[in-house]
Design a protein around this motif. Sequence first.
Motif, PDB file in Angstrom:
ATOM      1  N   GLU A   1       0.830  -1.205   0.000  1.00 62.78           N
ATOM      2  CA  GLU A   1       0.000   0.000   0.000  1.00 62.78           C
ATOM      3  C   GLU A   1       0.868   1.261   0.000  1.00 62.78           C
ATOM      4  OE1 GLU A   1      -4.324   1.053   1.826  1.00 62.78           O
ATOM      5  OE2 GLU A   1      -3.030  -0.308   2.936  1.00 62.78           O
ATOM      6  N   ARG A   2       1.895   1.295   0.846  1.00 64.84           N
ATOM      7  CA  ARG A   2       2.807   2.447   0.892  1.00 64.84           C
ATOM      8  C   ARG A   2       3.562   2.631  -0.419  1.00 64.84           C
ATOM      9  NH1 ARG A   2       3.566   0.729   6.160  1.00 64.84           N
ATOM     10  NH2 ARG A   2       5.399  -0.497   5.619  1.00 64.84           N
ATOM     11  N   LEU A   3       4.083   1.532  -0.970  1.00 58.98           N
ATOM     12  CA  LEU A   3       4.842   1.607  -2.219  1.00 58.98           C
ATOM     13  C   LEU A   3       3.954   2.095  -3.359  1.00 58.98           C
ATOM     14  CD1 LEU A   3       7.321   1.118  -3.982  1.00 58.98           C
ATOM     15  CD2 LEU A   3       6.594  -1.277  -4.183  1.00 58.98           C
ATOM     16  N   LEU A   4       2.787   1.511  -3.493  1.00 60.90           N
ATOM     17  CA  LEU A   4       1.870   1.923  -4.566  1.00 60.90           C
ATOM     18  C   LEU A   4       1.470   3.383  -4.402  1.00 60.90           C
ATOM     19  CD1 LEU A   4      -0.259  -1.327  -4.756  1.00 60.90           C
ATOM     20  CD2 LEU A   4       1.180  -0.407  -6.596  1.00 60.90           C
ATOM     21  N   HIS A   5       1.172   3.787  -3.179  1.00 61.10           N
ATOM     22  CA  HIS A   5       0.783   5.174  -2.930  1.00 61.10           C
ATOM     23  C   HIS A   5       1.912   6.130  -3.309  1.00 61.10           C
ATOM     24  CE1 HIS A   5      -0.255   8.808  -0.608  1.00 61.10           C
ATOM     25  NE2 HIS A   5      -1.482   8.443  -0.904  1.00 61.10           N
ATOM     26  N   SER A   6       3.151   5.779  -2.983  1.00 63.70           N
ATOM     27  CA  SER A   6       4.288   6.643  -3.302  1.00 63.70           C
ATOM     28  C   SER A   6       4.502   6.777  -4.803  1.00 63.70           C
ATOM     29  CB  SER A   6       5.568   6.107  -2.646  1.00 63.70           C
ATOM     30  OG  SER A   6       6.052   4.964  -3.332  1.00 63.70           O
ATOM     31  N   ALA A   7       3.972   5.833  -5.572  1.00 62.70           N
ATOM     32  CA  ALA A   7       4.128   5.855  -7.027  1.00 62.70           C
ATOM     33  C   ALA A   7       2.879   6.372  -7.742  1.00 62.70           C
ATOM     34  CB  ALA A   7       4.474   4.461  -7.528  1.00 62.70           C
ATOM     35  N   GLY A   8       1.887   6.836  -6.980  1.00 64.32           N
ATOM     36  CA  GLY A   8       0.697   7.425  -7.587  1.00 64.32           C
ATOM     37  C   GLY A   8      -0.460   6.474  -7.785  1.00 64.32           C
TER      38      GLY A   8
ATOM     39  N   ALA B   1      -2.650 -11.843  -6.439  1.00 65.23           N
ATOM     40  CA  ALA B   1      -2.893 -10.816  -7.453  1.00 65.23           C
ATOM     41  C   ALA B   1      -3.131  -9.508  -6.710  1.00 65.23           C
ATOM     42  CB  ALA B   1      -4.099 -11.169  -8.316  1.00 65.23           C
ATOM     43  N   ILE B   2      -2.278  -8.524  -6.983  1.00 64.14           N
ATOM     44  CA  ILE B   2      -2.358  -7.216  -6.343  1.00 64.14           C
ATOM     45  C   ILE B   2      -2.951  -6.262  -7.367  1.00 64.14           C
ATOM     46  CG2 ILE B   2      -1.018  -5.367  -5.262  1.00 64.14           C
ATOM     47  CD1 ILE B   2       1.174  -7.687  -4.869  1.00 64.14           C
ATOM     48  N   GLU B   3      -4.120  -5.730  -7.077  1.00 62.86           N
ATOM     49  CA  GLU B   3      -4.838  -4.866  -8.019  1.00 62.86           C
ATOM     50  C   GLU B   3      -4.744  -3.418  -7.546  1.00 62.86           C
ATOM     51  OE1 GLU B   3      -9.359  -4.400  -9.796  1.00 62.86           O
ATOM     52  OE2 GLU B   3      -8.834  -6.165  -8.637  1.00 62.86           O
ATOM     53  N   ALA B   4      -4.373  -2.529  -8.477  1.00 65.91           N
ATOM     54  CA  ALA B   4      -4.236  -1.114  -8.141  1.00 65.91           C
ATOM     55  C   ALA B   4      -4.704  -0.256  -9.304  1.00 65.91           C
ATOM     56  CB  ALA B   4      -2.785  -0.785  -7.811  1.00 65.91           C
ATOM     57  N   THR B   5      -5.139   0.945  -8.969  1.00 67.02           N
ATOM     58  CA  THR B   5      -5.531   1.923  -9.982  1.00 67.02           C
ATOM     59  C   THR B   5      -4.787   3.226  -9.712  1.00 67.02           C
ATOM     60  OG1 THR B   5      -7.396   2.628  -8.619  1.00 67.02           O
ATOM     61  CG2 THR B   5      -7.856   0.942 -10.284  1.00 67.02           C
ATOM     62  N   LEU B   6      -4.775   4.089 -10.714  1.00 70.50           N
ATOM     63  CA  LEU B   6      -4.161   5.395 -10.520  1.00 70.50           C
ATOM     64  C   LEU B   6      -4.976   6.187  -9.518  1.00 70.50           C
ATOM     65  CD1 LEU B   6      -3.325   6.319 -14.217  1.00 70.50           C
ATOM     66  CD2 LEU B   6      -1.707   5.739 -12.407  1.00 70.50           C
ATOM     67  N   ARG B   7      -4.305   6.896  -8.636  1.00 69.25           N
ATOM     68  CA  ARG B   7      -5.006   7.756  -7.680  1.00 69.25           C
ATOM     69  C   ARG B   7      -5.675   8.902  -8.427  1.00 69.25           C
ATOM     70  NH1 ARG B   7      -0.291   8.219  -4.231  1.00 69.25           N
ATOM     71  NH2 ARG B   7      -0.389  10.400  -4.704  1.00 69.25           N
ATOM     72  N   ALA B   8      -6.673   9.471  -7.837  1.00 68.68           N
ATOM     73  CA  ALA B   8      -7.344  10.633  -8.415  1.00 68.68           C
ATOM     74  C   ALA B   8      -6.316  11.712  -8.701  1.00 68.68           C
ATOM     75  CB  ALA B   8      -8.406  11.160  -7.457  1.00 68.68           C
ATOM     76  N   GLY B   9      -6.420  12.329  -9.845  1.00 74.88           N
ATOM     77  CA  GLY B   9      -5.453  13.354 -10.225  1.00 74.88           C
ATOM     78  C   GLY B   9      -4.629  12.937 -11.404  1.00 74.88           C
TER      79      GLY B   9
END
Length: 101
Positions: free
Chosen positions: A64-71, A87-95
């Motif tokens: 969570e920290r790594l993904l957040h630091s990368a947007g 399976a780790i699923e992520a999306t781009l943060r708002a912005g």
Amino acid sequence: DDDAARLLRCVGSAMRADSVLVLLDVVRSARLGYEPWVLDFADFYDLNMLVTVGGKERSRAEWERLLHSAGFELVSIRAGAERGVSAIEATLRAGGSPSLP
């Protein structure tokens, strides 16, 4: 984690706003520190990553920290059928897409 974040930012810069990033990796269980009495399969992957390429396996909080630091925003982590692989699923943060280094 700097190299991993830089790589994720590069991937994010090529994604559309509605894209989904799926990573397949071992996710360690959360721990307070070194607890040798609770070693699991992910710990052996972690040791292998450290010795062979200087990397590491991450817990949910670390992902969570790594993904957040990368947007990115962590959406879910789903355990797979194969032992230890999730399976780790992520999306781009708002912005929008993250800025490159």
